[in-house]
Write a protein that holds these residues in place. Structure first.
Motif, PDB file in Angstrom:
ATOM      1  N   LEU A  84       0.832  -1.204   0.000  1.00 22.49           N
ATOM      2  CA  LEU A  84       0.000   0.000   0.000  1.00 22.49           C
ATOM      3  C   LEU A  84       0.868   1.256   0.000  1.00 22.49           C
ATOM      4  O   LEU A  84       0.609   2.199  -0.762  1.00 22.49           O
ATOM      5  N   ALA A  85       1.901   1.273   0.831  1.00 21.65           N
ATOM      6  CA  ALA A  85       2.799   2.428   0.890  1.00 21.65           C
ATOM      7  C   ALA A  85       3.542   2.621  -0.430  1.00 21.65           C
ATOM      8  O   ALA A  85       3.795   3.758  -0.855  1.00 21.65           O
ATOM      9  N   PHE A  86       3.879   1.519  -1.100  1.00 24.95           N
ATOM     10  CA  PHE A  86       4.555   1.583  -2.397  1.00 24.95           C
ATOM     11  C   PHE A  86       3.654   2.243  -3.440  1.00 24.95           C
ATOM     12  O   PHE A  86       4.088   3.142  -4.172  1.00 24.95           O
ATOM     13  N   LEU A  87       2.387   1.834  -3.497  1.00 27.71           N
ATOM     14  CA  LEU A  87       1.450   2.462  -4.429  1.00 27.71           C
ATOM     15  C   LEU A  87       1.283   3.945  -4.111  1.00 27.71           C
ATOM     16  O   LEU A  87       1.274   4.791  -5.017  1.00 27.71           O
ATOM     17  N   ASP A  88       1.157   4.272  -2.820  1.00 25.25           N
ATOM     18  CA  ASP A  88       0.990   5.672  -2.431  1.00 25.25           C
ATOM     19  C   ASP A  88       2.213   6.502  -2.826  1.00 25.25           C
ATOM     20  O   ASP A  88       2.079   7.628  -3.332  1.00 25.25           O
ATOM     21  N   ALA A  89       3.389   5.948  -2.595  1.00 26.60           N
ATOM     22  CA  ALA A  89       4.620   6.692  -2.877  1.00 26.60           C
ATOM     23  C   ALA A  89       4.763   7.004  -4.360  1.00 26.60           C
ATOM     24  O   ALA A  89       5.320   8.043  -4.733  1.00 26.60           O
ATOM     25  N   LEU A  90       4.247   6.122  -5.208  1.00 28.81           N
ATOM     26  CA  LEU A  90       4.341   6.324  -6.655  1.00 28.81           C
ATOM     27  C   LEU A  90       3.110   6.998  -7.232  1.00 28.81           C
ATOM     28  O   LEU A  90       3.017   7.188  -8.451  1.00 28.81           O
ATOM     29  N   GLY A  91       2.179   7.355  -6.368  1.00 26.95           N
ATOM     30  CA  GLY A  91       0.981   8.050  -6.833  1.00 26.95           C
ATOM     31  C   GLY A  91       0.057   7.181  -7.664  1.00 26.95           C
ATOM     32  O   GLY A  91      -0.653   7.682  -8.552  1.00 26.95           O
ATOM     33  N   ILE A  92       0.029   5.887  -7.385  1.00 30.61           N
ATOM     34  CA  ILE A  92      -0.814   4.956  -8.137  1.00 30.61           C
ATOM     35  C   ILE A  92      -2.096   4.713  -7.351  1.00 30.61           C
ATOM     36  O   ILE A  92      -2.065   4.136  -6.256  1.00 30.61           O
ATOM     37  N   SER A  93      -3.204   5.133  -7.891  1.00 28.85           N
ATOM     38  CA  SER A  93      -4.470   4.993  -7.174  1.00 28.85           C
ATOM     39  C   SER A  93      -5.048   3.594  -7.291  1.00 28.85           C
ATOM     40  O   SER A  93      -5.756   3.121  -6.386  1.00 28.85           O
ATOM     41  N   ARG A  94      -4.739   2.908  -8.406  1.00 32.21           N
ATOM     42  CA  ARG A  94      -5.332   1.588  -8.658  1.00 32.21           C
ATOM     43  C   ARG A  94      -4.437   0.828  -9.618  1.00 32.21           C
ATOM     44  O   ARG A  94      -3.955   1.394 -10.596  1.00 32.21           O
ATOM     45  N   ALA A  95      -4.212  -0.451  -9.331  1.00 30.08           N
ATOM     46  CA  ALA A  95      -3.316  -1.245 -10.167  1.00 30.08           C
ATOM     47  C   ALA A  95      -3.785  -2.687 -10.215  1.00 30.08           C
ATOM     48  O   ALA A  95      -4.500  -3.157  -9.316  1.00 30.08           O
ATOM     49  N   LEU A  96      -3.375  -3.400 -11.251  1.00 29.48           N
ATOM     50  CA  LEU A  96      -3.487  -4.847 -11.231  1.00 29.48           C
ATOM     51  C   LEU A  96      -2.302  -5.373 -10.440  1.00 29.48           C
ATOM     52  O   LEU A  96      -1.161  -4.969 -10.677  1.00 29.48           O
ATOM     53  N   LEU A  97      -2.565  -6.272  -9.521  1.00 27.11           N
ATOM     54  CA  LEU A  97      -1.529  -6.854  -8.685  1.00 27.11           C
ATOM     55  C   LEU A  97      -1.382  -8.332  -9.024  1.00 27.11           C
ATOM     56  O   LEU A  97      -2.378  -9.043  -9.180  1.00 27.11           O
ATOM     57  N   ALA A  98      -0.148  -8.781  -9.134  1.00 23.81           N
ATOM     58  CA  ALA A  98       0.113 -10.181  -9.434  1.00 23.81           C
ATOM     59  C   ALA A  98       1.297 -10.656  -8.604  1.00 23.81           C
ATOM     60  O   ALA A  98       2.277  -9.929  -8.424  1.00 23.81           O
ATOM     61  N   ILE A 109      -3.824  -9.466   0.432  1.00 22.59           N
ATOM     62  CA  ILE A 109      -4.178  -8.653   1.596  1.00 22.59           C
ATOM     63  C   ILE A 109      -4.644  -7.275   1.155  1.00 22.59           C
ATOM     64  O   ILE A 109      -5.638  -6.741   1.673  1.00 22.59           O
ATOM     65  N   LEU A 110      -3.935  -6.687   0.203  1.00 18.14           N
ATOM     66  CA  LEU A 110      -4.361  -5.374  -0.291  1.00 18.14           C
ATOM     67  C   LEU A 110      -5.759  -5.472  -0.907  1.00 18.14           C
ATOM     68  O   LEU A 110      -6.611  -4.605  -0.684  1.00 18.14           O
ATOM     69  N   ALA A 111      -6.007  -6.532  -1.673  1.00 15.47           N
ATOM     70  CA  ALA A 111      -7.313  -6.702  -2.300  1.00 15.47           C
ATOM     71  C   ALA A 111      -8.414  -6.900  -1.268  1.00 15.47           C
ATOM     72  O   ALA A 111      -9.552  -6.461  -1.463  1.00 15.47           O
ATOM     73  N   ALA A 112      -8.092  -7.568  -0.164  1.00 14.64           N
ATOM     74  CA  ALA A 112      -9.095  -7.829   0.872  1.00 14.64           C
ATOM     75  C   ALA A 112      -9.391  -6.597   1.717  1.00 14.64           C
ATOM     76  O   ALA A 112     -10.550  -6.316   2.037  1.00 14.64           O
ATOM     77  N   LEU A 113      -8.356  -5.848   2.066  1.00 10.81           N
ATOM     78  CA  LEU A 113      -8.526  -4.722   2.988  1.00 10.81           C
ATOM     79  C   LEU A 113      -8.720  -3.384   2.291  1.00 10.81           C
ATOM     80  O   LEU A 113      -9.360  -2.485   2.839  1.00 10.81           O
ATOM     81  N   TRP A 114      -8.168  -3.235   1.099  1.00 15.45           N
ATOM     82  CA  TRP A 114      -8.279  -1.975   0.348  1.00 15.45           C
ATOM     83  C   TRP A 114      -8.672  -2.279  -1.098  1.00 15.45           C
ATOM     84  O   TRP A 114      -7.917  -1.980  -2.037  1.00 15.45           O
ATOM     85  N   PRO A 115      -9.820  -2.892  -1.322  1.00 10.16           N
ATOM     86  CA  PRO A 115     -10.183  -3.349  -2.671  1.00 10.16           C
ATOM     87  C   PRO A 115     -10.267  -2.232  -3.701  1.00 10.16           C
ATOM     88  O   PRO A 115     -10.105  -2.486  -4.902  1.00 10.16           O
ATOM     89  N   GLN A 116     -10.513  -1.006  -3.249  1.00  6.72           N
ATOM     90  CA  GLN A 116     -10.613   0.114  -4.197  1.00  6.72           C
ATOM     91  C   GLN A 116      -9.284   0.409  -4.873  1.00  6.72           C
ATOM     92  O   GLN A 116      -9.250   1.093  -5.903  1.00  6.72           O
ATOM     93  N   ARG A 117      -8.185  -0.142  -4.340  1.00 11.33           N
ATOM     94  CA  ARG A 117      -6.866   0.100  -4.923  1.00 11.33           C
ATOM     95  C   ARG A 117      -6.461  -0.987  -5.930  1.00 11.33           C
ATOM     96  O   ARG A 117      -5.391  -0.890  -6.532  1.00 11.33           O
ATOM     97  N   ARG A 233     -13.325 -12.368   2.542  1.00 12.84           N
ATOM     98  CA  ARG A 233     -13.395 -12.731   1.132  1.00 12.84           C
ATOM     99  C   ARG A 233     -12.715 -11.662   0.284  1.00 12.84           C
ATOM    100  O   ARG A 233     -12.722 -10.484   0.635  1.00 12.84           O
ATOM    101  N   ILE A 234     -12.141 -12.101  -0.802  1.00 12.68           N
ATOM    102  CA  ILE A 234     -11.530 -11.190  -1.766  1.00 12.68           C
ATOM    103  C   ILE A 234     -12.549 -10.963  -2.872  1.00 12.68           C
ATOM    104  O   ILE A 234     -12.926 -11.902  -3.592  1.00 12.68           O
ATOM    105  N   GLU A 235     -12.984  -9.718  -2.997  1.00 12.82           N
ATOM    106  CA  GLU A 235     -14.105  -9.406  -3.882  1.00 12.82           C
ATOM    107  C   GLU A 235     -13.694  -8.839  -5.231  1.00 12.82           C
ATOM    108  O   GLU A 235     -14.550  -8.601  -6.080  1.00 12.82           O
ATOM    109  N   VAL A 236     -12.404  -8.594  -5.443  1.00  9.66           N
ATOM    110  CA  VAL A 236     -11.984  -8.065  -6.740  1.00  9.66           C
ATOM    111  C   VAL A 236     -11.853  -9.221  -7.733  1.00  9.66           C
ATOM    112  O   VAL A 236     -11.689 -10.381  -7.335  1.00  9.66           O
ATOM    113  N   PRO A 237     -11.932  -8.948  -9.044  1.00 13.81           N
ATOM    114  CA  PRO A 237     -11.749 -10.024 -10.031  1.00 13.81           C
ATOM    115  C   PRO A 237     -10.398 -10.704  -9.841  1.00 13.81           C
ATOM    116  O   PRO A 237      -9.356 -10.037  -9.789  1.00 13.81           O
TER     117      PRO A 237
END
Length: 296
Positions: A84-98, A109-117, A233-237
């Motif tokens: 989460l801090a890495f995305l914030d530091a780079l100014g990325i509001s939303r990304a595909l994570l793999a 964990i990011l998808a479960a707790l901060w799904p909007q990101r 539950r992880i609700e993102v695709p």
């Protein structure tokens, strides 16, 4: 290109590929691997216009803690907060994570707790969030023997063994976990350099003790750990990949994993592949990402 960014408690070293204005994709390695797991994946994504970012996790490679006073925690919530801090530091509001292994856990964990990101998730090995409250319950014997290295790390002998023999031990894990992957010495050595990080041993040992309730966590992550114990539950695709020859993670099947995920869940087993999916089968790993991006 390798760069460094101040992200929370870390100065995170990362590789960047593709156009700066491309769709953000973050690729996350596991233990005991590093960013070179994605050497063949990143160009495939960058060539389709993605902005591909591949960070070294805490305790690996050039990534460093900002303060000597920060606990060298390897707990699951720490990995999620780092991402989460890495995305914030780079100014990325939303990304595909793999990711896979520790990296898949951070992404999940990011998808479960901060799904909007999270635009979408591609992970290996199934539901990634540890059920620490149930960790003392024995697993099937076939699963238990695969975890010998975790029990080894619970002892001070294991800590000393990792410190003294980190390259030999990690190479053994590569061989056991990917029995059909014929990697050469140069391939291993490129990644093994990342294990010389001064915090590698402490972070790894803490990770494998905390997940069994044998070590206290960093108080900074207590609220997140409490939320993760609810096994959200992880609700993102999400696409879950599994190596058909994985020597450490059991092949559970899509139906068993499905209750942990919401809409647009897909499970795929990959033949002739062990634990390190992106390095063993980069076309399949990249293909799953491009499918989620609508670029396949």
């Amino acid at each position: 290109m390798t760069a460094t960014v101040r992200a929370g408690v870390l100065d995170v070293a990362y590789e960047a590929h593709g156009p700066e204005q491309g769709t953000p994709v973050v690729l996350l390695h596991g233990f005991p691997y590093d960013v070179h797991a994605y050497d063949a994946v990143a160009p495939l994504l960058a060539g389709r216009g993605c902005r591909v970012l591949v960070p070294y996790l805490r305790g690996y490679g050039p990534t460093r803690f900002v303060s000597r006073h920060t606990p060298r925690s390897g707990q699951q919530a720490a990995l999620g907060h780092d991402l989460l801090a890495f995305l914030d530091a780079l100014g990325i509001s939303r990304a595909l994570l793999a990711g896979y292994d520790w990296g898949g856990r951070a992404a999940g964990i990011l998808a479960a707790l901060w799904p909007q990101r999270v635009a979408a998730l591609v992970i290996a090995d199934g539901y990634p969030i540890q059920d620490i409250a149930a960790a003392s319950q024995p697993a099937d014997p076939q699963a238990e023997w695969r975890y010998w290295y975790q029990y080894y790390f619970h002892s001070e002998r294991g800590r000393a063994g990792l410190a003294a023999n980190r390259q030999a031990l990690c190479r053994l894990l590569w061989e056991l976990w990917s029995p059909t992957w014929r990697f050469d010495a140069a391939t291993f050595e490129r990644s093994a350099a990342a294990f010389d990080n001064p915090d590698f041993v402490e972070v790894v040992i803490h990770s494998y003790r905390h997940r069994y309730g044998l070590a206290e966590g960093d108080p900074a992550y207590e609220d997140s750990e409490r939320a993760l114990q609810a096994q959200p539950r992880i609700e993102v695709p999400t696409t879950v990949l599994a190596g058909g020859d994985d020597g450490v993670s059991s092949l559970r099947g899509g139906a068993l994993e499905a209750p942990h995920f919401g809409a647009a869940y897909h499970y795929e087993a990959i033949a002739d592949c062990g634990h390190n999916i992106p390095q063993e089968q980069p076309q399949a790993f990249a293909g799953a990402i491009l499918q989620r991006l609508g670029l396949a």
